[in-house]
Design a protein around this motif. Structure first.
Motif, PDB file in Angstrom:
ATOM      1  N   SER A 113       0.793  -1.221   0.278  1.00  0.00           N
ATOM      2  CA  SER A 113       0.081  -0.299   0.576  1.00  0.00           C
ATOM      3  C   SER A 113       0.754   1.155   0.127  1.00  0.00           C
ATOM      4  O   SER A 113       2.046   1.419  -1.102  1.00  0.00           O
ATOM      5  CB  SER A 113      -1.177   0.052   1.301  1.00  0.00           C
ATOM      6  N   LYS A 164      -1.819   8.352   1.741  1.00  0.00           N
ATOM      7  CA  LYS A 164      -2.963   8.686   1.196  1.00  0.00           C
ATOM      8  C   LYS A 164      -2.419   9.970   0.150  1.00  0.00           C
ATOM      9  O   LYS A 164      -3.638   9.310  -0.382  1.00  0.00           O
ATOM     10  CB  LYS A 164      -3.899   9.500   2.038  1.00  0.00           C
ATOM     11  N   LYS A 165      -1.580  10.766   0.611  1.00  0.00           N
ATOM     12  CA  LYS A 165      -1.055  12.004  -0.482  1.00  0.00           C
ATOM     13  C   LYS A 165       0.027  12.242  -0.056  1.00  0.00           C
ATOM     14  O   LYS A 165       1.023  12.082   0.269  1.00  0.00           O
ATOM     15  CB  LYS A 165      -2.030  12.970  -0.065  1.00  0.00           C
ATOM     16  N   TYR A 204      -2.331  10.233  -5.393  1.00  0.00           N
ATOM     17  CA  TYR A 204      -3.204  10.292  -4.222  1.00  0.00           C
ATOM     18  C   TYR A 204      -3.606   8.912  -4.589  1.00  0.00           C
ATOM     19  O   TYR A 204      -4.109   7.935  -5.315  1.00  0.00           O
ATOM     20  CB  TYR A 204      -5.117  10.564  -4.117  1.00  0.00           C
ATOM     21  N   LYS A 215      -7.612   3.719  -1.679  1.00  0.00           N
ATOM     22  CA  LYS A 215      -7.583   2.121  -1.074  1.00  0.00           C
ATOM     23  C   LYS A 215      -8.046   0.664  -1.387  1.00  0.00           C
ATOM     24  O   LYS A 215      -8.732   0.406  -0.971  1.00  0.00           O
ATOM     25  CB  LYS A 215      -7.804   2.774   0.702  1.00  0.00           C
TER      26      LYS A 215
END
Length: 257
Positions: free
Chosen positions: A137, A140-141, A192, A195
Motif C-alpha cells: 500500500s 494517502k497523498k 492520491y 485504498k
C-alpha cells in the motif's frame, strides 16, 4: 456503465513472450472496456511479436510497435506515450496483471474527487503466478517531497489524466525510470491513494537476484543527477533520503497477509 473516455495503457516489453498473453487477457477482462493497449517492444529476441500478433489480429484495441533498436525501458515508455490517444494514461508491464475492476474503480475514484494522478494497492505473486502473501500500500497523498524520498506508486498501479498533466517524456536512465516519470507528473499534481487491491505484481527470478547493497543504493544516483539534473551534492543527499524513505515504506506499508 459511465464512459469516462479512452484509457491508453502503456506496456513496454522485452523478452516477455512467456507472460504477455496473460497480461493482455487481464486487460481484456476489464469491466471498463474503453481502452487502447500500446505495446512497445524493445527488440525482444524471443517470439513476443508472434504472441502479441495473435491477440492484436482479434482485437483492434491492441497496438504493437517495435523500437528501431534496443533502447532500454525509459526510451521505450517515451515512445509508447507519444502514441497515446486517450485522456487517461495507465501503465502495466508485460508480466504483471490487473484485477477486472481496476480501470472502472480507479476512473470513478479520479473523476469523483477531481484527481489528476492516482495509484492503488497491489499484491505480489511468484514467477509462476503463485500468491506470495505480500500486500503493498502507501500513503494517502504523495507530494513532490514524498516522491523524492521514496517511489510510492507501483508502475502497475498508476493512472494520470493526460489532459491535465500533458505529455511526459523522461531522460534515458537505465534504472528507476518509472520514478523519474512519477517525479515529472507529481510536479503538476499530488498522487492520491485508492485504498483497494487492484493488481498483481510478478516477482521474477531476475528481479530478486541479490545485488550488493551499495549498488542498489547508488542505482538511484542517475535518477537525481541525470533525470532531475541535480548537482552531485544534492543528488547524493536524495540518494541517502531514499534509503530512509524506502525503509519506512517497507516497515509500515508492505505487509505479509
Amino acid at each position: 456503465m459511465q464512459d469516462y473516455g479512452l484509457v491508453s495503457i502503456i506496456t513496454p516489453t522485452w523478452g516477455c513472450a512467456k507472460f504477455i498473453g496473460e497480461t493482455i487477457k487481464s486487460i481484456q477482462a476489464q469491466t471498463y472496456q474503453n481502452w487502447e493497449l500500446l505495446i512497445q517492444d524493445d527488440c525482444s529476441i524471443d517470439n513476443t511479436d508472434k504472441v502479441v500478433e495473435t491477440y492484436a489480429e482479434a482485437d483492434l484495441r491492441i497496438k504493437y510497435e517495435c523500437n528501431l533498436k534496443n533502447s532500454g525501458a525509459a526510451i521505450t515508455r517515451n515512445n509508447a506515450l507519444r502514441r497515446a490517444k486517450g485522456r487517461w494514461i495507465a501503465f502495466l508491464d508485460a508480466d504483471d496483471l490487473w484485477l477486472p475492476e481496476k480501470l472502472e474503480h480507479q476512473l470513478k475514484f479520479m473523476v469523483k474527487n477531481d484527481y489528476a494522478f492516482t495509484y492503488h494497492d497491489y499484491t505480489e505473486m511468484s514467477e509462476e503466478g503463485k500468491d506470495l502473501g505480500v500486500y503493498i500500500s502507501g500513503i494517502k497523498k504523495v507530494s513532490e517531497f514524498d516522491m523524492y524520498t521514496c517511489c510510492w506508486p507501483g508502475c502497475l498501479a498508476v493512472m494520470y489524466d493526460g489532459e491535465k498533466i500533458g505529455l511526459i517524456q523522461i531522460k534515458d536512465i537505465k534504472k528507476n525510470n518509472d520514478t523519474a516519470m512519477w517525479l515529472k507528473v507529481v510536479k503538476k499534481s499530488p498522487c492520491y491513494l485508492l485504498k483497494e487491491n487492484l493488481a498483481r505484481y510478478r516477482r521474477r527470478a531476475v528481479s530478486i537476484t541479490p545485488k550488493p547493497l551499495y549498488k542498489r543504493i547508488w542505482a538511484h544516483y542517475p535518477l537525481f543527477h541525470v533525470a532531475e539534473e541535480m548537482s552531485p551534492v544534492r543528488a547524493t543527499f536524495w540518494v541517502c533520503m531514499n534509503v530512509i524513505g524506502n525503509a519506512y515504506k517497507k516497515m509500515f506499508y508492505v505487509k505479509k497477509i
